[in-house]
Design a protein around this motif. Sequence first.
Motif, PDB file in Angstrom:
ATOM      1  N   GLY A 281       0.782  -1.229   0.000  1.00 27.98           N
ATOM      2  CA  GLY A 281       0.000   0.000   0.000  1.00 27.98           C
ATOM      3  C   GLY A 281       0.811   1.274   0.000  1.00 27.98           C
ATOM      4  O   GLY A 281       0.247   2.365  -0.063  1.00 27.98           O
ATOM      5  N   GLU A 282       2.129   1.176   0.090  1.00 25.59           N
ATOM      6  CA  GLU A 282       2.987   2.351   0.058  1.00 25.59           C
ATOM      7  C   GLU A 282       3.639   2.498  -1.310  1.00 25.59           C
ATOM      8  O   GLU A 282       4.034   1.516  -1.931  1.00 25.59           O
ATOM      9  CB  GLU A 282       4.097   2.256   1.115  1.00 25.59           C
ATOM     10  CG  GLU A 282       3.609   1.960   2.516  1.00 25.59           C
ATOM     11  CD  GLU A 282       3.637   0.485   2.862  1.00 25.59           C
ATOM     12  OE1 GLU A 282       3.599  -0.337   1.914  1.00 25.59           O
ATOM     13  OE2 GLU A 282       3.688   0.161   4.048  1.00 25.59           O
ATOM     14  N   LEU A 283       3.782   3.716  -1.747  1.00 24.71           N
ATOM     15  CA  LEU A 283       4.433   4.028  -3.016  1.00 24.71           C
ATOM     16  C   LEU A 283       3.778   3.286  -4.179  1.00 24.71           C
ATOM     17  O   LEU A 283       4.440   2.777  -5.079  1.00 24.71           O
ATOM     18  CB  LEU A 283       5.934   3.712  -2.944  1.00 24.71           C
ATOM     19  CG  LEU A 283       6.829   4.425  -3.964  1.00 24.71           C
ATOM     20  CD1 LEU A 283       6.686   5.930  -3.882  1.00 24.71           C
ATOM     21  CD2 LEU A 283       8.285   4.020  -3.811  1.00 24.71           C
ATOM     22  N   LEU A 284       2.462   3.217  -4.144  1.00 24.69           N
ATOM     23  CA  LEU A 284       1.687   2.597  -5.214  1.00 24.69           C
ATOM     24  C   LEU A 284       1.113   3.708  -6.078  1.00 24.69           C
ATOM     25  O   LEU A 284       0.265   4.483  -5.638  1.00 24.69           O
ATOM     26  CB  LEU A 284       0.564   1.739  -4.640  1.00 24.69           C
ATOM     27  CG  LEU A 284      -0.419   1.134  -5.650  1.00 24.69           C
ATOM     28  CD1 LEU A 284       0.310   0.220  -6.630  1.00 24.69           C
ATOM     29  CD2 LEU A 284      -1.532   0.376  -4.930  1.00 24.69           C
ATOM     30  N   LEU A 285       1.594   3.812  -7.302  1.00 26.01           N
ATOM     31  CA  LEU A 285       1.215   4.877  -8.225  1.00 26.01           C
ATOM     32  C   LEU A 285       0.270   4.298  -9.276  1.00 26.01           C
ATOM     33  O   LEU A 285       0.638   3.384 -10.008  1.00 26.01           O
ATOM     34  CB  LEU A 285       2.468   5.448  -8.893  1.00 26.01           C
ATOM     35  CG  LEU A 285       2.303   6.675  -9.786  1.00 26.01           C
ATOM     36  CD1 LEU A 285       1.818   7.883  -8.983  1.00 26.01           C
ATOM     37  CD2 LEU A 285       3.627   7.002 -10.488  1.00 26.01           C
ATOM     38  N   VAL A 286      -0.958   4.841  -9.330  1.00 26.16           N
ATOM     39  CA  VAL A 286      -1.976   4.307 -10.230  1.00 26.16           C
ATOM     40  C   VAL A 286      -2.615   5.446 -11.018  1.00 26.16           C
ATOM     41  O   VAL A 286      -2.941   6.496 -10.454  1.00 26.16           O
ATOM     42  CB  VAL A 286      -3.086   3.555  -9.445  1.00 26.16           C
ATOM     43  CG1 VAL A 286      -4.044   2.867 -10.408  1.00 26.16           C
ATOM     44  CG2 VAL A 286      -2.483   2.545  -8.481  1.00 26.16           C
ATOM     45  N   ARG A 287      -2.814   5.226 -12.316  1.00 32.34           N
ATOM     46  CA  ARG A 287      -3.521   6.205 -13.135  1.00 32.34           C
ATOM     47  C   ARG A 287      -4.971   6.279 -12.657  1.00 32.34           C
ATOM     48  O   ARG A 287      -5.645   5.247 -12.500  1.00 32.34           O
ATOM     49  CB  ARG A 287      -3.450   5.794 -14.606  1.00 32.34           C
ATOM     50  CG  ARG A 287      -3.773   6.925 -15.584  1.00 32.34           C
ATOM     51  CD  ARG A 287      -3.830   6.393 -17.002  1.00 32.34           C
ATOM     52  NE  ARG A 287      -2.558   5.870 -17.484  1.00 32.34           N
ATOM     53  CZ  ARG A 287      -1.639   6.605 -18.105  1.00 32.34           C
ATOM     54  NH1 ARG A 287      -1.838   7.905 -18.284  1.00 32.34           N
ATOM     55  NH2 ARG A 287      -0.528   6.044 -18.546  1.00 32.34           N
ATOM     56  N   ALA A 288      -5.468   7.488 -12.446  1.00 36.29           N
ATOM     57  CA  ALA A 288      -6.796   7.662 -11.851  1.00 36.29           C
ATOM     58  C   ALA A 288      -7.900   7.053 -12.706  1.00 36.29           C
ATOM     59  O   ALA A 288      -8.879   6.525 -12.182  1.00 36.29           O
ATOM     60  CB  ALA A 288      -7.070   9.148 -11.609  1.00 36.29           C
ATOM     61  N   SER A 289      -7.767   7.116 -14.024  1.00 36.96           N
ATOM     62  CA  SER A 289      -8.796   6.549 -14.895  1.00 36.96           C
ATOM     63  C   SER A 289      -8.884   5.040 -14.748  1.00 36.96           C
ATOM     64  O   SER A 289      -9.974   4.450 -14.814  1.00 36.96           O
ATOM     65  CB  SER A 289      -8.507   6.920 -16.355  1.00 36.96           C
ATOM     66  OG  SER A 289      -7.216   6.470 -16.750  1.00 36.96           O
ATOM     67  N   ILE A 290      -7.748   4.395 -14.527  1.00 35.02           N
ATOM     68  CA  ILE A 290      -7.716   2.939 -14.349  1.00 35.02           C
ATOM     69  C   ILE A 290      -8.234   2.571 -12.966  1.00 35.02           C
ATOM     70  O   ILE A 290      -9.012   1.613 -12.813  1.00 35.02           O
ATOM     71  CB  ILE A 290      -6.288   2.405 -14.553  1.00 35.02           C
ATOM     72  CG1 ILE A 290      -5.801   2.735 -15.971  1.00 35.02           C
ATOM     73  CG2 ILE A 290      -6.231   0.913 -14.292  1.00 35.02           C
ATOM     74  CD1 ILE A 290      -6.660   2.167 -17.073  1.00 35.02           C
ATOM     75  N   GLU A 291      -7.842   3.323 -11.959  1.00 32.89           N
ATOM     76  CA  GLU A 291      -8.345   3.057 -10.614  1.00 32.89           C
ATOM     77  C   GLU A 291      -9.863   3.193 -10.569  1.00 32.89           C
ATOM     78  O   GLU A 291     -10.540   2.442  -9.867  1.00 32.89           O
ATOM     79  CB  GLU A 291      -7.698   4.007  -9.609  1.00 32.89           C
ATOM     80  CG  GLU A 291      -8.091   3.711  -8.180  1.00 32.89           C
ATOM     81  CD  GLU A 291      -7.261   4.481  -7.173  1.00 32.89           C
ATOM     82  OE1 GLU A 291      -7.789   4.767  -6.090  1.00 32.89           O
ATOM     83  OE2 GLU A 291      -6.087   4.788  -7.464  1.00 32.89           O
ATOM     84  N   ALA A 292     -10.395   4.141 -11.343  1.00 31.34           N
ATOM     85  CA  ALA A 292     -11.846   4.333 -11.371  1.00 31.34           C
ATOM     86  C   ALA A 292     -12.564   3.106 -11.915  1.00 31.34           C
ATOM     87  O   ALA A 292     -13.717   2.848 -11.560  1.00 31.34           O
ATOM     88  CB  ALA A 292     -12.188   5.562 -12.211  1.00 31.34           C
ATOM     89  N   SER A 293     -11.898   2.332 -12.768  1.00 30.37           N
ATOM     90  CA  SER A 293     -12.530   1.144 -13.351  1.00 30.37           C
ATOM     91  C   SER A 293     -12.498  -0.056 -12.407  1.00 30.37           C
ATOM     92  O   SER A 293     -13.204  -1.038 -12.634  1.00 30.37           O
ATOM     93  CB  SER A 293     -11.833   0.770 -14.665  1.00 30.37           C
ATOM     94  OG  SER A 293     -10.539   0.229 -14.425  1.00 30.37           O
ATOM     95  N   ILE A 294     -11.688   0.016 -11.364  1.00 35.72           N
ATOM     96  CA  ILE A 294     -11.565  -1.089 -10.409  1.00 35.72           C
ATOM     97  C   ILE A 294     -12.187  -0.730  -9.068  1.00 35.72           C
ATOM     98  O   ILE A 294     -12.998  -1.481  -8.519  1.00 35.72           O
ATOM     99  CB  ILE A 294     -10.081  -1.486 -10.223  1.00 35.72           C
ATOM    100  CG1 ILE A 294      -9.491  -1.980 -11.546  1.00 35.72           C
ATOM    101  CG2 ILE A 294      -9.942  -2.568  -9.140  1.00 35.72           C
ATOM    102  CD1 ILE A 294      -8.002  -2.282 -11.485  1.00 35.72           C
TER     103      ILE A 294
END
Length: 480
Positions: A281-294
Amino acid sequence: MTQTLPGPRQAGAAHRGLAGGRPGFWPLILSYLAVVASDLWFVYPLATDALSWPLTVLWTWPIITTITGIVGIRGTRRRLRAAEARWSGRGPTSSPDFLIVLVPTVGRHDTYPALKRSVLSYLEHLPACFPRLRIDIVIDEGCEAADRIAGLAARSPLIRLVVVPARYRTANGTRFKARVTNYAHELRIHEHEHRDDVWVLHMDDDTGVGPDTALTMARFIEEQSQAGRDAKHLAQGVLTYPREYAVNTLTWLADSVRPAEDVGRFSAWTGSGTPRAGVHGELLLVRASIEASIGWDFGPRSIVEDAQFALIFSARYKGRSAWFGGRCYGASPASLRDFVRQRERWSWGLTALVFNRSLQLRNRLLLGYSVVSWVVGPITNVSVVMLLSILVAERNTSPVALFIIPLWALNMAYTIWMYWEGLRLNAAVSGDGRRRWWEPPVVILLIPVFGMMESIPGLRGFMKFAQHTEHKFTVIRKPS
């Protein structure tokens, strides 16, 4: 208002760039040669006693993890060399994309000092590389340290305090950290921030950043903007533990294994594009559009939401994850009791994922293999095996075939490498940047102890799951 980190950390973790360089192979090679020689000396000639077959299976079982880790070491070295060549001679990188740092916290008084340290590190190091920046501190309504956290948020316009209403419920009844993370996720969607040019950096409330963190993230994001259809959507770096943040030397030494895992096994899977080994859970970089799909609404039994997110990502976006060489800076558990509680929660949660049929089967099989390796640890510990051999009067603990010995040696050599290399990484981000003279021999001699520290809570977590014992999301005390 940005403030500087206090005390000895000025010369330590937060200001030391990519100190330590690439992970070395030589400790692995020397350990392997030494272990092979000692195994041949002590177990030859071979015997087929009562312990031979069980040990042949159990001590050989982790070989896939070992090979994966070695592949990861090679991949880490290659990626760091490529990054050095690609960015050599170029100045600091400033990303035009919007970075949102998401920091969920339980909001207790005993966790506030670590939260403050971490947030101040974001303010100090991230703006130079991310002109478009916001830090979202996420708390539950009415949490214990709400007033202190509100005061911290008021220090800078870059900080936003997100208060999750007590009445908030997700569609699937998700609880604990995943619940508040999902609330922040839904808030971003409501505010139309779930775009390709928005990145969410997930951080724990005790984990800070340094200039190397900001620079490597900005460079990674710039590379994705130029990658077109091959762009990655998720990335993770290395979690390290500066000595100055540790209040318990034993747990700090035991946590040498965690940065080593990041440059080994996790580098192999996440760096290959598909994070089947999970993420932290630390230093986890995710594109917001992809996170929105999950999203994060995984249901009430989810207590390792980061690993579950990674497995869903692996099924939907194969080949779209990456590993980068930046570090974040956290603190080891403050006590042995907290260490055990932390590992027990992980074991319970990962076991639940293994039996979660909504997840892709092949990903669950790999996770199940890792969980088995973990929970059988108490009976495969070398000290336990030696004691058992004495009790049953069978001193020979050799395998059933000679070709097994090199596999045993490789497993043991990789374990030695993890603690040796992980200690080096943690020491490199500490104040003096080096290991103290007594730390390397002690960390090697204590490997059987660390094995029990890791495996007993692993077995306990597994047994609690098997007995249908409900497990809470235990938030341990965070050293400041």
